[in-house]
Design a protein around this motif. Structure first.
Motif, PDB file in Angstrom:
ATOM      1  N   GLN A  38      -7.358   0.331  -2.785  1.00 10.06           N
ATOM      2  CA  GLN A  38      -7.629   1.192  -1.639  1.00 10.06           C
ATOM      3  C   GLN A  38      -6.528   2.214  -1.454  1.00 10.06           C
ATOM      4  N   ALA A  39      -5.273   1.786  -1.556  1.00 12.98           N
ATOM      5  CA  ALA A  39      -4.142   2.702  -1.408  1.00 12.98           C
ATOM      6  C   ALA A  39      -4.163   3.773  -2.489  1.00 12.98           C
TER       7      ALA A  39
ATOM      8  N   GLY B 212       0.784  -1.225   0.000  1.00 14.70           N
ATOM      9  CA  GLY B 212       0.000   0.000   0.000  1.00 14.70           C
ATOM     10  C   GLY B 212       0.816   1.274   0.000  1.00 14.70           C
TER      11      GLY B 212
ATOM     12  N   GLN C 185      -6.267  -4.264  -1.809  1.00 17.16           N
ATOM     13  CA  GLN C 185      -5.321  -3.417  -1.086  1.00 17.16           C
ATOM     14  C   GLN C 185      -4.702  -2.357  -1.994  1.00 17.16           C
ATOM     15  N   THR C 186      -4.373  -2.758  -3.206  1.00 18.34           N
ATOM     16  CA  THR C 186      -3.785  -1.818  -4.167  1.00 18.34           C
ATOM     17  C   THR C 186      -4.771  -0.720  -4.519  1.00 18.34           C
TER      18      THR C 186
END
Length: 234
Positions: free
Chosen positions: A100-101, A72, A97-98
């Protein structure tokens, strides 16, 4: 897509060329026929990222097709750097996760994050070989739903998935489709392709076209023909 776009703005020309000089020559040849360019790995790794700022300053839009995917913090810092270059779109792989970051890091900027669902060179057998249990259609649907929930601005998908995705996602999410080939054009290494008119009719907002324009005897005429086809389909 909620806003009505000029057909010319819906064509994104992929600057898949070996160096900045070649990119500059192609941009010169295309002139005002093209308003939107894509810079990916080939040109980006050949010193082409500063071209993002140069094009933006010249009034063009740029799609930074960097397909980010990492932890992230690394993704977030990369997104912040691209935002400073003035890019309009940036791709990340559609892992939660990618995404969201990237979504968090782009807040407060004009950069719009696009999630790559499944590469257009992949089919069900390719996914199986890579260890996925889902086929293309199911994986694209799952990733699209995750992207929407995480506040991603749009999706990169093949024209074949555009119709179904348009029914699943919010109108303000954009669909950007590579794998677009004018009738009779060589499909190269793509496996899920469609003509410009059919892609627009299926629900695509932006069409990414590279080789059919770059390799044409008259790239400007080829680009203008695609824009005309887009206009006729809208």
């Amino acid at each position: 897509m909620t806003a009505i776009l000029d057909p010319r703005d819906r064509l994104i020309v992929a600057l898949d060329v070996p160096d900045v000089a070649s990119a500059g020559a192609m941009i010169e040849r295309l002139g005002d026929s093209v308003t939107f360019y894509k810079i990916g790995y080939q040109l980006g790794y050949a010193g082409g990222l500063p071209l993002v700022r140069k094009l933006a300053d010249a009034g063009k839009k740029v799609f930074a097709d960097l397909k980010m995917h990492d932890i992230g913090n690394t993704v977030a810092k990369g997104v912040e750097s691209v935002a400073k270059l003035g890019a309009t779109f940036l791709t990340v792989h559609a892992y939660p996760q990618t995404m969201q970051a990237a979504a968090n890091a782009s807040k407060g900027s004009d950069l719009r994050i696009l999630a790559v669902t499944v590469l257009t060179s992949y089919d069900n057998e390719d996914l199986k070989a890579a260890g996925y249990q889902l086929g293309v259609s199911d994986l694209v649907t799952t990733r699209a739903q995750q992207a929407q929930a995480l506040g991603i601005d749009g999706l990169v998908c093949s024209p074949e998935e555009a119709g179904n995705l348009r029914k699943l996602i919010k109108p303000e999410m954009v669909l950007v489709t590579p794998g677009v080939r004018p009738a009779g054009a060589d499909i190269g290494d793509q496996k899920r392709v469609m003509t410009p008119a059919k892609a627009i009719a299926a629900g695509s907002d932006y069409l990414v076209v590279g080789r059919p324009i770059l390799a044409a005897d008259d790239p400007k005429a080829a680009a203008e023909a695609i824009v005309a086809e887009i206009a006729a389909a809208t």
